[in-house]
Write an enzyme that holds these catalytic residues in place. Structure first.
Site, PDB file in Angstrom:
ATOM      1  N   ASP A  22       0.832  -1.201   0.000  1.00 57.29           N
ATOM      2  CA  ASP A  22       0.000   0.000   0.000  1.00 57.29           C
ATOM      3  C   ASP A  22       0.870   1.256   0.000  1.00 57.29           C
ATOM      4  O   ASP A  22       1.825   1.359   0.777  1.00 57.29           O
ATOM      5  CB  ASP A  22      -0.892   0.044   1.245  1.00 57.29           C
ATOM      6  N   GLY A  48      -3.309  -5.355   0.979  1.00 57.52           N
ATOM      7  CA  GLY A  48      -4.008  -6.376   0.200  1.00 57.52           C
ATOM      8  C   GLY A  48      -4.900  -7.158   1.126  1.00 57.52           C
ATOM      9  O   GLY A  48      -4.501  -7.529   2.244  1.00 57.52           O
ATOM     10  N   GLU A 147     -10.189 -10.095  -4.619  1.00 60.61           N
ATOM     11  CA  GLU A 147      -9.092  -9.398  -5.291  1.00 60.61           C
ATOM     12  C   GLU A 147      -8.216 -10.364  -6.081  1.00 60.61           C
ATOM     13  O   GLU A 147      -7.153  -9.985  -6.557  1.00 60.61           O
ATOM     14  CB  GLU A 147      -8.239  -8.640  -4.266  1.00 60.61           C
ATOM     15  N   GLY A 216     -19.398  -0.179   9.966  1.00 63.58           N
ATOM     16  CA  GLY A 216     -18.435   0.852  10.299  1.00 63.58           C
ATOM     17  C   GLY A 216     -18.478   1.193  11.769  1.00 63.58           C
ATOM     18  O   GLY A 216     -18.383   0.324  12.641  1.00 63.58           O
ATOM     19  N   GLY A 219     -20.777  -0.809  14.248  1.00 66.68           N
ATOM     20  CA  GLY A 219     -20.577  -2.206  14.621  1.00 66.68           C
ATOM     21  C   GLY A 219     -20.923  -3.167  13.505  1.00 66.68           C
ATOM     22  O   GLY A 219     -20.517  -2.970  12.353  1.00 66.68           O
ATOM     23  N   ASP A 247     -10.804  -6.000   6.970  1.00 66.75           N
ATOM     24  CA  ASP A 247      -9.949  -7.186   6.909  1.00 66.75           C
ATOM     25  C   ASP A 247      -9.547  -7.640   8.304  1.00 66.75           C
ATOM     26  O   ASP A 247      -9.472  -8.844   8.584  1.00 66.75           O
ATOM     27  CB  ASP A 247      -8.697  -6.887   6.075  1.00 66.75           C
ATOM     28  N   GLY A 282      -2.740   3.069   8.513  1.00 60.94           N
ATOM     29  CA  GLY A 282      -2.238   1.935   7.761  1.00 60.94           C
ATOM     30  C   GLY A 282      -3.096   0.708   7.886  1.00 60.94           C
ATOM     31  O   GLY A 282      -3.961   0.625   8.762  1.00 60.94           O
ATOM     32  N   SER A 286      -1.848  -1.282  11.579  1.00 56.23           N
ATOM     33  CA  SER A 286      -2.898  -0.987  12.561  1.00 56.23           C
ATOM     34  C   SER A 286      -3.549  -2.229  13.154  1.00 56.23           C
ATOM     35  O   SER A 286      -4.356  -2.119  14.085  1.00 56.23           O
ATOM     36  CB  SER A 286      -3.997  -0.139  11.904  1.00 56.23           C
TER      37      SER A 286
END
Length: 304
Positions: A22, A48, A147, A216, A219, A247, A282, A286
């Site tokens: 990224d 990714g 993806e 978001g 929850g 993710d 990030g 994160s």
């Protein structure tokens, strides 16, 4: 991994998916079409959806295998080294004749983002090997996303479903999906937009045996056929960057389920993990570790 006659691995999660690097730009606001904005900084980190979810599962305590494709380049080496540091099993990670996938991400002051992905090596993740199939059929949970080529997603879901592995599909980036694939899915994870797209005029609960809609900052809600919906609110936190939060949710969910935790409690664990991730910039950087998630659950979902 186990041979065909050996018992299922303990607390094992397999991810078949993408691995990117990224490139993240910090902006005051996401630009409108035709608009130029200045960036306050550039950072480069691993990402990714497949890699993010593998790291999230590993940091949450699962024995984790990633089946993905990277290039023989600096980004590929950076990806391999980082995954190894996180304890992800890389036996089935492929190196192909294509550049490692990349993503260009703009993150605004509210933590919202836009993402453009160049698939690169991810588009070469085709043709599951015997070793791949053995790994995913002997795991407790398999995570898939969109993806990578759809035929690879379908093949992995079919083999894992036949082997009794819990199949989790994170239907992102959103696209039309064949009914045969959804029939092999045990848990479908989507956001509100993706849920509406796939359900059309029908019911979200008809999409799969269990459907989790992430909301978001609100929850997530679990829809199961024949059961009442279960909502799990997220704690109020100061969001810095939402990149990779979904993710993180998926990886933590799979890790919890692989331990034999019930779906509702696994959902709470995943919401806690995602809430922690948005408090730092990030994707991979994160993603919280198990101790932080456990602490958050016991203290109102705040980091120590």
């Amino acid at each position: 991994m186990n041979s065909a006659t050996e018992p299922r691995a303990t607390n094992a999660v397999v991810i078949v998916g993408s691995a990117n690097i990224d490139q993240v730009l910090r902006v005051a606001r996401i630009p409108s079409p035709g608009e130029t904005v200045m960036s306050a900084g550039l950072s480069i980190a691993r990402g990714g959806k497949g890699q993010n979810q593998a790291v999230a599962a590993a940091r949450a305590g699962a024995s984790t295998v990633l089946i993905a494709a990277i290039g023989d380049d600096e980004f590929g080496r950076r990806t391999r080294d980082g995954l190894a540091d996180d304890g992800v099993d890389l036996t089935l990670l492929r190196t192909v004749a294509a550049p490692t996938g990349t993503a260009l991400i703009a993150v605004d002051d509210n933590g919202e983002n836009t993402i453009i992905v160049e698939a690169g090596a991810n588009s070469h993740l085709t043709g599951l090997t015997e070793a791949d199939i053995l790994a995913l059929t002997h795991a407790d949970a398999l995570i898939l996303q969109l993806e990578i080529p759809l035929e690879t997603v379908e093949a992995a879901a079919s083999a894992a479903h036949a082997g009794g592995t819990t199949v989790i599909l994170n239907a992102a980036p959103i696209r039309d999906l064949p009914r045969e694939l959804l029939d092999d899915v045990d848990i479908l994870v989507v956001n509100e937009h993706e849920a509406a797209y796939l359900a059309g005029s029908g019911s979200v609960s008809d999409l799969a045996r269990a459907v989790i809609v992430t909301l978001g900052a609100e929850g997530a809600v679990l829809h199961q056929r024949g059961s009442a919906d279960i909502s799990v609110p997220a704690p109020k936190v100061a969001a810095v960057d939402a990149t990779g939060a979904g993710d993180t949710f998926c990886g933590a969910l799979a890790a919890s389920l692989a331990e034999g935790v019930g779906l509702e409690n696994a959902l709470r664990f995943a919401v806690a993990a995602a809430s922690l991730s948005v408090q730092h910039p990030g994707a991979v950087p994160s993603i919280p570790r198990r101790a932080a998630i456990d602490h958050a659950l016991s203290t109102g979902n705040r980091q120590p």
